[in-house]
Design an enzyme around this catalytic site. Structure first.
Site, PDB file in Angstrom:
ATOM      1  N   LEU A   1       0.835  -1.199   0.000  1.00  0.00           N
ATOM      2  CA  LEU A   1       0.000   0.000   0.000  1.00  0.00           C
ATOM      3  C   LEU A   1       0.873   1.254   0.000  1.00  0.00           C
ATOM      4  O   LEU A   1       1.745   1.412   0.855  1.00  0.00           O
ATOM      5  CB  LEU A   1      -0.914   0.005   1.226  1.00  0.00           C
ATOM      6  CG  LEU A   1      -1.910  -1.153   1.317  1.00  0.00           C
ATOM      7  CD1 LEU A   1      -2.707  -1.069   2.609  1.00  0.00           C
ATOM      8  CD2 LEU A   1      -2.850  -1.156   0.122  1.00  0.00           C
ATOM      9  N   THR A   2       0.628   2.137  -0.959  1.00  0.00           N
ATOM     10  CA  THR A   2       1.361   3.392  -1.058  1.00  0.00           C
ATOM     11  C   THR A   2       0.516   4.415  -1.798  1.00  0.00           C
ATOM     12  O   THR A   2      -0.166   4.077  -2.772  1.00  0.00           O
ATOM     13  CB  THR A   2       2.711   3.203  -1.787  1.00  0.00           C
ATOM     14  OG1 THR A   2       3.253   4.480  -2.118  1.00  0.00           O
ATOM     15  CG2 THR A   2       2.559   2.386  -3.048  1.00  0.00           C
TER      16      THR A   2
ATOM     17  N   GLY B   1       3.949   0.627   4.860  1.00  0.00           N
ATOM     18  CA  GLY B   1       5.272   1.172   5.161  1.00  0.00           C
ATOM     19  C   GLY B   1       5.335   1.791   6.544  1.00  0.00           C
ATOM     20  O   GLY B   1       4.581   2.711   6.853  1.00  0.00           O
TER      21      GLY B   1
ATOM     22  N   ASP C   1       8.851  10.221   8.227  1.00  0.00           N
ATOM     23  CA  ASP C   1       9.945  11.023   7.662  1.00  0.00           C
ATOM     24  C   ASP C   1       9.537  12.427   7.262  1.00  0.00           C
ATOM     25  O   ASP C   1      10.337  13.160   6.678  1.00  0.00           O
ATOM     26  CB  ASP C   1      10.531  10.320   6.442  1.00  0.00           C
ATOM     27  CG  ASP C   1       9.519  10.207   5.305  1.00  0.00           C
ATOM     28  OD1 ASP C   1       8.306  10.309   5.579  1.00  0.00           O
ATOM     29  OD2 ASP C   1       9.934  10.028   4.151  1.00  0.00           O
TER      30      ASP C   1
ATOM     31  N   ASN D   1       7.756  13.375   4.884  1.00  0.00           N
ATOM     32  CA  ASN D   1       7.808  13.461   3.419  1.00  0.00           C
ATOM     33  C   ASN D   1       9.199  13.788   2.875  1.00  0.00           C
ATOM     34  O   ASN D   1       9.321  14.354   1.782  1.00  0.00           O
ATOM     35  CB  ASN D   1       6.797  14.490   2.900  1.00  0.00           C
ATOM     36  CG  ASN D   1       5.368  14.048   3.125  1.00  0.00           C
ATOM     37  OD1 ASN D   1       5.077  12.856   3.166  1.00  0.00           O
ATOM     38  ND2 ASN D   1       4.476  14.998   3.277  1.00  0.00           N
TER      39      ASN D   1
ATOM     40  N   PRO E   1      -2.901  13.321   0.752  1.00  0.00           N
ATOM     41  CA  PRO E   1      -3.473  12.128   1.404  1.00  0.00           C
ATOM     42  C   PRO E   1      -2.418  11.117   1.832  1.00  0.00           C
ATOM     43  O   PRO E   1      -2.414   9.977   1.375  1.00  0.00           O
ATOM     44  CB  PRO E   1      -4.390  11.557   0.326  1.00  0.00           C
ATOM     45  CG  PRO E   1      -3.769  11.978  -0.959  1.00  0.00           C
ATOM     46  CD  PRO E   1      -3.160  13.335  -0.705  1.00  0.00           C
TER      47      PRO E   1
ATOM     48  N   LEU F   1      -1.151   9.152   5.070  1.00  0.00           N
ATOM     49  CA  LEU F   1      -1.657   8.825   6.400  1.00  0.00           C
ATOM     50  C   LEU F   1      -0.574   8.170   7.246  1.00  0.00           C
ATOM     51  O   LEU F   1       0.369   7.571   6.728  1.00  0.00           O
ATOM     52  CB  LEU F   1      -2.858   7.887   6.285  1.00  0.00           C
ATOM     53  CG  LEU F   1      -4.029   8.387   5.437  1.00  0.00           C
ATOM     54  CD1 LEU F   1      -5.106   7.320   5.371  1.00  0.00           C
ATOM     55  CD2 LEU F   1      -4.589   9.685   5.985  1.00  0.00           C
TER      56      LEU F   1
END
Length: 415
Positions: free
Chosen positions: A265-266, A285, A289, A291, A323, A325
């Site tokens: 999932l990403t 994951g 960080d 982003n 988006p 999360l």
């Protein structure tokens, strides 16, 4: 050499006798200075007052600077803010036992207070339960004493330890705790695996958190990577304790273990997840960080040929921000879908207010006029296609089943 021909013994520097006596000389015998080596000459010069050379000064200066560089360098590395934070942590740890005693005292006082109110209500002829509920209202949160395990696995990939700072590692530890809590208390839950559990993250759980994770039920910690964990999860789901096809999977009783797939999932994926399937493994994951490392999860999966997908947030929710999360929010959304089979409701019950999530107007109209079972079919026909990016143009990646993991691992080793 006779006694009278020997040079006088050179006295040490700084002694009072050296200043009071006559100036000392070396080489009482002619030619003795020429016969001595350069090293001996240098040593003899150092021993004579006022005869120190520039070389001796240079040799002494680095020694003194080396002695003072250590503390200065250490002070530069540790800021005042870090020192204050460290002092607070030490103070917190020092008062740990004191806090335990205070909690026990408060619990005992609360029980005693409830007992007194119970006795007082009975003497006055009142209902003790009603009187206690007025002062101690029961929580409205639904608790499920026994959860039903489904043949579905959630893997949190913690293989990003080297990319996180200490405060981000602390945040990830909190997210793992909440993920376990949400999955454990749900009416329908899946197998939960924490992969790549090693390095500083594991050290924090074993030291600062006092190994509380060892008491968690229904979750497995492994130092292996997520790909190996997915292979082992497939074997577990096929076993006697793999789970039951009930609840959200009650209409999929004909599902076979070989039909399961592995999905990473990403939010960077071009494919949108529409439903959760039995005997499937979903990787999340475990990275905090801010982003800094965009697309790293997507890159990690695509390099190994693993299918990627994103949650259908854009189809149901209007977001005020990107988006992306937190790990525990993704786990909670998926667990709530297992109970509700409704993405919109799962998002609204999970997303924090700071995300500013709100149902899209088109989705509101659908939910008011369309039965819950028909929402997904209408969405595919294009009812909300104007507000989401076009994902139909991209052909979904071929699903990787647990049988394909061995081939993927061999290719990974060859590279």
């Amino acid at each position: 050499m006779e006694e009278e021909e020997r040079p006088r013994k050179i006295q040490k520097l700084g002694s009072s006798e050296a200043h009071e006596s006559e100036p000392l000389i070396t080489g009482a015998i002619k030619g003795s200075q020429d016969d001595t080596s350069p090293a001996e000459q240098t040593n003899s010069q150092k021993a004579i007052p006022g005869a120190t050379t520039d070389n001796s000064k240079e040799s002494e200066e680095p020694a003194s600077s080396t002695a003072t560089d250590g503390p200065e360098t250490t002070e530069q590395k540790i800021s005042k803010r870090q020192l204050r934070r460290q002092a607070k942590l030490e103070q917190w740890e020092a008062k740990r036992e004191e806090r335990k005693i205070i909690r026990k005292q408060k619990t005992a006082a609360r029980k005693e207070r409830r007992r007194e109110l119970w006795e007082e209500a009975k003497r006055e002829g009142k209902d003790p339960n009603e009187e206690l509920n007025k002062l101690f209202p029961m929580t409205t949160r639904t608790r499920h004493r026994k959860s039903t395990r489904l043949p579905l696995t959630l893997i949190i990939d913690c293989g990003f330890d080297d990319l996180m700072q200490d405060k981000e590692r602390v945040s990830l530890g909190q997210q793992l705790t909440r993920s376990y809590s949400e999955n454990n208390k749900s009416a329908f839950n899946g197998h939960l695996i924490i992969s790549s559990f090693n390095k500083k993250l594991k050290e924090r759980f074993e030291t600062v958190l006092h190994k509380t994770h060892e008491g968690w039920k229904g979750v497995r910690f492994t130092g292996e990577d997520w790909l190996q964990a997915a292979k082992e999860a497939s074997e577990v789901m096929q076993g006697p304790n793999g789970g039951k096809l009930v609840g959200p999977f009650e209409d999929k009783t004909d599902a076979k273990p070989e039909d399961g797939e592995i999905v990473y999932l990403t939010s960077d994926s071009s494919e949108t997840l529409t439903e959760l399937k039995p005997y499937s493994t979903y990787i999340i994951g475990g990275l905090v960080d801010k982003n800094r490392h965009k697309g790293i999860c997507h890159k990690r999966a695509t390099e190994l040929g693993i299918r990627t997908a994103k949650l259908p947030i854009g189809q149901y929710i209007q977001m005020n921000s990107r988006p992306v999360l937190a790990t525990n929010h993704v786990v909670e959304i998926m667990v709530r879908w297992l109970q509700l089979r409704d993405w919109a409701e799962a998002f609204m019950q999970t997303l924090p207010p700071r995300k500013g999530g709100a149902l899209k107007d088109s989705v509101k109209g659908q939910r008011d006029s369309t039965p819950r079972d028909d929402v997904e079919s209408n969405t595919e026909k294009g009812t909300v296609s104007e507000t989401v990016e076009d994902t139909e143009a991209t052909e979904p990646a071929e699903a990787v089943t647990p049988k394909d993991i061995d081939a993927v691992q061999e290719n990974k080793q060859d590279e």
